[in-house]
Write an enzyme that holds these catalytic residues in place. Structure first.
Site, PDB file in Angstrom:
ATOM      1  N   LYS A  16       9.659  54.475  58.540  1.00 18.54           N
ATOM      2  CA  LYS A  16       9.760  53.058  58.137  1.00 18.54           C
ATOM      3  C   LYS A  16       8.996  52.159  59.109  1.00 18.54           C
ATOM      4  O   LYS A  16       8.232  51.300  58.695  1.00 18.54           O
ATOM      5  CB  LYS A  16      11.231  52.584  58.140  1.00 18.54           C
ATOM      6  CG  LYS A  16      12.139  53.344  57.221  1.00 18.54           C
ATOM      7  CD  LYS A  16      13.548  52.785  57.244  1.00 18.54           C
ATOM      8  CE  LYS A  16      14.260  52.937  58.578  1.00 18.54           C
ATOM      9  NZ  LYS A  16      14.538  54.324  58.991  1.00 18.54           N
ATOM     10  N   ARG A  91      21.167  47.399  54.774  1.00 23.42           N
ATOM     11  CA  ARG A  91      21.665  48.765  54.964  1.00 23.42           C
ATOM     12  C   ARG A  91      23.050  48.983  54.410  1.00 23.42           C
ATOM     13  O   ARG A  91      23.654  50.020  54.654  1.00 23.42           O
ATOM     14  CB  ARG A  91      21.727  49.067  56.460  1.00 23.42           C
ATOM     15  CG  ARG A  91      20.387  49.467  56.977  1.00 23.42           C
ATOM     16  CD  ARG A  91      20.548  50.203  58.271  1.00 23.42           C
ATOM     17  NE  ARG A  91      19.340  49.988  59.009  1.00 23.42           N
ATOM     18  CZ  ARG A  91      18.792  50.869  59.787  1.00 23.42           C
ATOM     19  NH1 ARG A  91      19.348  52.020  59.978  1.00 23.42           N
ATOM     20  NH2 ARG A  91      17.680  50.592  60.413  1.00 23.42           N
ATOM     21  N   ARG A 131       9.552  61.842  69.065  1.00 23.81           N
ATOM     22  CA  ARG A 131       9.144  60.427  69.129  1.00 23.81           C
ATOM     23  C   ARG A 131       9.210  59.908  70.568  1.00 23.81           C
ATOM     24  O   ARG A 131      10.138  60.198  71.320  1.00 23.81           O
ATOM     25  CB  ARG A 131      10.054  59.573  68.250  1.00 23.81           C
ATOM     26  CG  ARG A 131       9.804  58.078  68.460  1.00 23.81           C
ATOM     27  CD  ARG A 131      10.423  57.208  67.414  1.00 23.81           C
ATOM     28  NE  ARG A 131      11.836  57.449  67.234  1.00 23.81           N
ATOM     29  CZ  ARG A 131      12.523  56.974  66.201  1.00 23.81           C
ATOM     30  NH1 ARG A 131      11.917  56.273  65.269  1.00 23.81           N
ATOM     31  NH2 ARG A 131      13.793  57.226  66.089  1.00 23.81           N
ATOM     32  N   ARG A 163      13.973  57.115  72.853  1.00 27.72           N
ATOM     33  CA  ARG A 163      15.023  56.159  72.503  1.00 27.72           C
ATOM     34  C   ARG A 163      16.384  56.760  72.808  1.00 27.72           C
ATOM     35  O   ARG A 163      16.594  57.950  72.603  1.00 27.72           O
ATOM     36  CB  ARG A 163      14.923  55.812  71.008  1.00 27.72           C
ATOM     37  CG  ARG A 163      14.544  54.382  70.767  1.00 27.72           C
ATOM     38  CD  ARG A 163      14.187  54.116  69.341  1.00 27.72           C
ATOM     39  NE  ARG A 163      15.272  54.311  68.398  1.00 27.72           N
ATOM     40  CZ  ARG A 163      15.155  54.062  67.098  1.00 27.72           C
ATOM     41  NH1 ARG A 163      14.006  53.642  66.612  1.00 27.72           N
ATOM     42  NH2 ARG A 163      16.163  54.254  66.291  1.00 27.72           N
ATOM     43  N   ARG A 174      23.572  59.115  62.579  1.00 32.93           N
ATOM     44  CA  ARG A 174      22.730  58.118  61.901  1.00 32.93           C
ATOM     45  C   ARG A 174      22.416  58.572  60.474  1.00 32.93           C
ATOM     46  O   ARG A 174      22.429  57.780  59.538  1.00 32.93           O
ATOM     47  CB  ARG A 174      21.427  57.909  62.691  1.00 32.93           C
ATOM     48  CG  ARG A 174      21.648  57.055  63.943  1.00 32.93           C
ATOM     49  CD  ARG A 174      20.583  57.284  64.989  1.00 32.93           C
ATOM     50  NE  ARG A 174      19.258  56.878  64.570  1.00 32.93           N
ATOM     51  CZ  ARG A 174      18.129  57.295  65.163  1.00 32.93           C
ATOM     52  NH1 ARG A 174      18.191  58.127  66.196  1.00 32.93           N
ATOM     53  NH2 ARG A 174      16.975  56.876  64.744  1.00 32.93           N
TER      54      ARG A 174
HETATM   55  P1  AP5 Z   1       9.242  55.972  62.710  1.00 32.04           P
HETATM   56  O1  AP5 Z   1       8.216  55.192  61.985  1.00 32.04           O
HETATM   57  O2  AP5 Z   1       9.625  55.527  64.071  1.00 32.04           O
HETATM   58  O3  AP5 Z   1      10.548  56.154  61.775  1.00 32.04           O
HETATM   59  P2  AP5 Z   1      11.690  55.141  61.366  1.00 32.04           P
HETATM   60  O4  AP5 Z   1      12.005  55.383  59.937  1.00 32.04           O
HETATM   61  O5  AP5 Z   1      11.351  53.759  61.781  1.00 32.04           O
HETATM   62  O6  AP5 Z   1      12.886  55.733  62.236  1.00 32.04           O
HETATM   63  P3  AP5 Z   1      14.015  55.015  63.056  1.00 32.04           P
HETATM   64  O7  AP5 Z   1      14.644  56.073  63.897  1.00 32.04           O
HETATM   65  O8  AP5 Z   1      13.517  53.790  63.747  1.00 32.04           O
HETATM   66  O9  AP5 Z   1      15.009  54.605  61.917  1.00 32.04           O
HETATM   67  P4  AP5 Z   1      16.467  54.180  62.047  1.00 32.04           P
HETATM   68  O10 AP5 Z   1      16.768  53.597  60.736  1.00 32.04           O
HETATM   69  O11 AP5 Z   1      17.384  55.244  62.518  1.00 32.04           O
HETATM   70  O12 AP5 Z   1      16.431  53.177  63.295  1.00 32.04           O
HETATM   71  P5  AP5 Z   1      16.397  51.593  63.407  1.00 32.04           P
HETATM   72  O13 AP5 Z   1      15.647  51.255  64.618  1.00 32.04           O
HETATM   73  O14 AP5 Z   1      16.027  50.969  62.146  1.00 32.04           O
HETATM   74  O15 AP5 Z   1       8.755  57.497  62.764  1.00 32.04           O
HETATM   75  C1  AP5 Z   1       9.513  58.483  63.451  1.00 32.04           C
HETATM   76  C2  AP5 Z   1       8.579  59.427  64.224  1.00 32.04           C
HETATM   77  O16 AP5 Z   1       7.816  60.186  63.304  1.00 32.04           O
HETATM   78  C3  AP5 Z   1       7.574  58.701  65.133  1.00 32.04           C
HETATM   79  O17 AP5 Z   1       7.383  59.499  66.257  1.00 32.04           O
HETATM   80  C4  AP5 Z   1       6.286  58.636  64.269  1.00 32.04           C
HETATM   81  O18 AP5 Z   1       5.114  58.633  65.063  1.00 32.04           O
HETATM   82  C5  AP5 Z   1       6.402  59.913  63.440  1.00 32.04           C
HETATM   83  N1  AP5 Z   1       5.893  59.801  62.077  1.00 32.04           N
HETATM   84  C6  AP5 Z   1       5.966  58.739  61.236  1.00 32.04           C
HETATM   85  N2  AP5 Z   1       5.424  59.023  60.029  1.00 32.04           N
HETATM   86  C7  AP5 Z   1       5.016  60.327  60.102  1.00 32.04           C
HETATM   87  C8  AP5 Z   1       4.378  61.220  59.167  1.00 32.04           C
HETATM   88  N3  AP5 Z   1       4.066  60.844  57.932  1.00 32.04           N
HETATM   89  N4  AP5 Z   1       4.104  62.485  59.586  1.00 32.04           N
HETATM   90  C9  AP5 Z   1       4.427  62.888  60.852  1.00 32.04           C
HETATM   91  N5  AP5 Z   1       5.019  62.085  61.769  1.00 32.04           N
HETATM   92  C10 AP5 Z   1       5.321  60.826  61.404  1.00 32.04           C
HETATM   93  O19 AP5 Z   1      17.940  51.307  63.674  1.00 32.04           O
HETATM   94  C11 AP5 Z   1      18.530  51.771  64.868  1.00 32.04           C
HETATM   95  C12 AP5 Z   1      19.992  51.387  64.909  1.00 32.04           C
HETATM   96  O20 AP5 Z   1      20.111  49.956  64.849  1.00 32.04           O
HETATM   97  C13 AP5 Z   1      20.858  51.889  63.751  1.00 32.04           C
HETATM   98  O21 AP5 Z   1      21.322  53.198  63.980  1.00 32.04           O
HETATM   99  C14 AP5 Z   1      21.984  50.852  63.761  1.00 32.04           C
HETATM  100  O22 AP5 Z   1      22.874  51.111  64.821  1.00 32.04           O
HETATM  101  C15 AP5 Z   1      21.239  49.565  64.077  1.00 32.04           C
HETATM  102  N6  AP5 Z   1      20.754  48.830  62.888  1.00 32.04           N
HETATM  103  C16 AP5 Z   1      19.449  48.600  62.543  1.00 32.04           C
HETATM  104  N7  AP5 Z   1      19.381  47.879  61.418  1.00 32.04           N
HETATM  105  C17 AP5 Z   1      20.652  47.632  61.046  1.00 32.04           C
HETATM  106  C18 AP5 Z   1      21.240  46.938  59.946  1.00 32.04           C
HETATM  107  N8  AP5 Z   1      20.486  46.342  59.000  1.00 32.04           N
HETATM  108  N9  AP5 Z   1      22.596  46.905  59.863  1.00 32.04           N
HETATM  109  C19 AP5 Z   1      23.384  47.484  60.800  1.00 32.04           C
HETATM  110  N10 AP5 Z   1      22.899  48.159  61.868  1.00 32.04           N
HETATM  111  C20 AP5 Z   1      21.538  48.237  61.977  1.00 32.04           C
HETATM  112 MG    MG Z   2      12.143  52.407  63.176  1.00 32.21          MG
END
Ligand code: AP5
Ligand code: MG
Length: 220
Positions: A16, A91, A131, A163, A174
């Site tokens: 994402k 979410r 990552r 992270r 998660r």
């Molecule tokens: P990356 O692009 O970083 O993936 P991502 O989907 O952004 O993964 P996240 O771990 O950030 O998602 P998440 O939803 O758990 O975390 P968030 O920060 O939103 O890609 C991942 C890796 O793969 C990277 O190394 C990249 O280089 C590689 N990659 C990408 N595409 C690829 C491909 N096609 N092929 C190969 N490699 C690839 O949320 C974190 C925390 O915040 C949550 O757990 C929660 O506690 C809180 N939170 C966030 N938003 C909310 C909300 N709306 N409500 C409540 N709590 C929330």
């Molecule tokens: Mg992310």
């Protein structure tokens, strides 16, 4: 003229952040990532950050009140006039209601497109474990998307780190929360005919192309 709002969904590690940054740059729209906003609050030790910290570290969803506060703060900036890319919001059904309320008020007349990046659990784990991230928000993968200089950010040169929530036990938590809450959200956008679903197990470049192709189709 209404804004263009893009929403990215997918399990943790599905890409994402990677794809919303690419789309944001391409369309010259800012990315609003709730995860990044929360981590910033946590790092700068604000009141919100201190409350959110326990949820972030344990891979649990942060309460809606906090999410609303960080979004209100973010939308005080004037850079979202033409639109923006949402990464990681909504979410839950309550957050979907928050979004719908915004679309009836401050974002009235906006064109919304939701993008779901579908990736299996095994691939997600491989991606998250490899990552490495930078303070500035940039993310890399040791194998799939390595930085030019090992351990250093291409954009600002700072040291890359893992992270805190990218540990195997927390990843499972998660993933569990993601599958528990995503169904009604996808159902809503699917029924509204504004949902794009892409196979996220391809290369970063081919997913980018697939997303653009589908956005163009919906915009016809
Ligand atoms: P990356 O692009 O970083 O993936 P991502 O989907 O952004 O993964 P996240 O771990 O950030 O998602 P998440 O939803 O758990 O975390 P968030 O920060 O939103 O890609 C991942 C890796 O793969 C990277 O190394 C990249 O280089 C590689 N990659 C990408 N595409 C690829 C491909 N096609 N092929 C190969 N490699 C690839 O949320 C974190 C925390 O915040 C949550 O757990 C929660 O506690 C809180 N939170 C966030 N938003 C909310 C909300 N709306 N409500 C409540 N709590 C929330
Ligand atoms: Mg992310």
């Amino acid at each position: 003229m209404g804004k263009n709002i893009y929403l990215f969904f997918g399990p943790p590690g599905s890409g994402k952040g990677t794809q919303s940054d690419i789309l944001g740059k391409k369309l010259k729209l800012p990315v609003v990532s709730t995860g990044e906003l929360l981590r910033h609050e946590q790092e700068t030790k604000t009141k919100i950050g201190l409350i959110a910290s326990n949820y972030l570290t344990n891979g649990k969803l942060v309460p809606n009140k906090i999410i609303q506060k960080i979004l209100d703060k973010r939308f005080k900036k004037s850079d979202t006039k033409k639109g923006f890319v949402f990464d990681g919001f909504p979410r839950s059904e309550e957050q979907l209601d928050l979004l719908r309320a915004r679309l009836h008020k401050s974002e009235k007349g906006s064109k919304v497109i939701a993008i779901y990046i579908k990736v299996g659990d095994q691939e997600v784990k491989t991606r998250i474990i490899g990552r490495r991230v930078c303070d500035c928000g940039a993310a890399y993968h040791l194998k799939y998307n390595p930085p030019k200089k090992a351990g250093k950010c291409d954009l600002c040169g700072k040291k890359l780190v893992q992270r805190e929530d990218d540990k195997p036990k927390i990843i499972s938590c998660r993933l569990k929360h993601f599958y528990k809450t995503i169904k009604p959200i996808l159902h809503y956008f699917n029924q509204s005919h504004i949902l794009i679903e892409v196979n996220g197990e391809k290369s970063i470049k081919s997913i980018e192309k697939e997303i653009i192709k589908n956005i163009n189709k919906l915009n016809k």
